[in-house]
Design an enzyme around this catalytic site. Structure first.
Site, PDB file in Angstrom:
ATOM      1  N   ARG A   1     -43.185   1.011  32.098  1.00 49.05           N
ATOM      2  CA  ARG A   1     -44.113   0.872  30.768  1.00 49.05           C
ATOM      3  C   ARG A   1     -44.841   2.116  30.288  1.00 49.05           C
ATOM      4  NH1 ARG A   1     -49.643   1.126  30.739  1.00 49.05           N
ATOM      5  NH2 ARG A   1     -49.842   1.182  33.188  1.00 49.05           N
TER       6      ARG A   1
ATOM      7  N   ARG B   1     -43.731   8.622  43.217  1.00 51.50           N
ATOM      8  CA  ARG B   1     -44.429   7.518  43.955  1.00 51.50           C
ATOM      9  C   ARG B   1     -45.437   8.585  44.810  1.00 51.50           C
ATOM     10  NH1 ARG B   1     -42.948   2.817  45.921  1.00 51.50           N
ATOM     11  NH2 ARG B   1     -45.043   3.024  46.441  1.00 51.50           N
TER      12      ARG B   1
ATOM     13  N   ARG C   1     -49.850  12.492  43.897  1.00 54.99           N
ATOM     14  CA  ARG C   1     -49.328  12.890  42.588  1.00 54.99           C
ATOM     15  C   ARG C   1     -50.015  13.794  41.857  1.00 54.99           C
ATOM     16  NH1 ARG C   1     -47.946   6.917  40.139  1.00 54.99           N
ATOM     17  NH2 ARG C   1     -47.284   5.945  42.250  1.00 54.99           N
TER      18      ARG C   1
END
Length: 293
Positions: A113, A131, A137
């Site tokens: 998305r 991930r 991250r």
């Protein structure tokens, strides 16, 4: 993050009811796998292990990020409460806003998305699948591996990492995932006592909004591997729902809105999904070139 949001729920329940709540950590397949969600079975990988504990009676209730819940009903499980929603928007984390990033900047996200909507906003970007938890991250940015990452604003707030946010995307730019920013409290459907207890922290406005959003997803028969964004909000007794289905390369988006009384939340979601399908949403979702370039 899971323990932080569970503790917030526990504290709220104790304040409302006087009952003490003991947290029990459960590790799910989604927590340990390094594969992308679409490759390991979608949103249910964060949920199934917790539901097994509920059904066996090892835990009384479970706290989920609502966007992790599959839209279909689960035998023996009840969605007992949706507490007041946090900010549902997506956030760009890094030193620069999206418009100021260099040409060809490397942006990390594991969400198709977000990939589709980022490409629509900046076709020059190199979107990198990632991930890991939020800190993992964010470290890829500070270490120079990526120029930025996109994460949920609500999650960053819960772990006190809003310092990393360079820009918060307005829903006009990037529609969030259905249920993003919301929590879901599940228990066994035969535990009327627990359903009543958990219901003390339920927020009707949140439930209406996320019901509309998740109905769109259900009718489209889409999951985490489909680039579908939705957002519903209530104002002056009117629920306004917007949804988009986007091509993975960002070249095309179908974006529609509907509004009506909050009590019609499910009906609004169903009607809007059928309008999206009538304009070719199923064709966009059928394109499976989902590897970010």
């Amino acid at each position: 993050m899971a323990m932080t949001q569970s503790q917030q729920v526990a504290d709220a329940l104790t304040r409302r009811t006087g009952h003490a709540v003991e947290l029990v950590g459960v590790t799910t397949e989604g927590d340990v796998s390094k594969a992308l969600l679409a490759q390991i079975g979608g949103t249910g990988v964060f949920v199934n292990g917790l539901r097994d504990k509920l059904l066996s009676g090892e835990v009384d209730f479970a706290v989920h990020s609502l966007k992790d819940l599959p839209t279909g009903a689960a035998d023996g499980i009840a969605l007992a409460a949706t507490p007041p929603r946090d900010d549902p928007r997506d956030a760009l984390c890094g030193p620069f806003k999206l418009a100021d990033l260099r040409h060809g900047a490397r942006i990390g996200t594991g969400s198709p998305r977000r990939v589709a909507q980022l490409r629509a906003l900046r076709p020059d970007l190199e979107v990198v699948p990632i991930r890991g938890n939020a800190d993992t991250r964010l470290r890829k940015v500070t270490d120079g591996e990526l120029d930025a990452v996109v994460l949920a604003y609500a999650g960053l707030k819960r772990i006190d990492r809003l310092d990393a946010v360079a820009e918060v995307f307005d829903p006009e730019q990037m529609l969030p995932a259905p249920g993003q920013g919301s929590l879901a409290l599940e228990c066994r459907s035969d535990r009327a006592d627990l359903r009543a207890l958990l219901g003390t922290v339920d927020d009707p406005a949140t439930r209406c909004s996320v019901t509309a959003e998740r109905t769109v997803l259900a009718v489209l028969e889409a999951g985490c591997s489909a680039p579908v964004g939705t957002y519903a909000a209530e104002r002056e007794q009117e629920l306004r729902l917007t949804a988009t289905v986007a091509a993975y390369d960002g070249s095309r988006q179908i974006r529609l809105s509907a509004s009506g009384h909050p009590q019609r939340a499910e009906e609004l979601g169903r009607e809007l999904a059928h309008r999206l399908l009538a304009q070719g949403a199923d064709q966009l979702m059928g394109e499976r070139d989902i590897e970010p370039r």
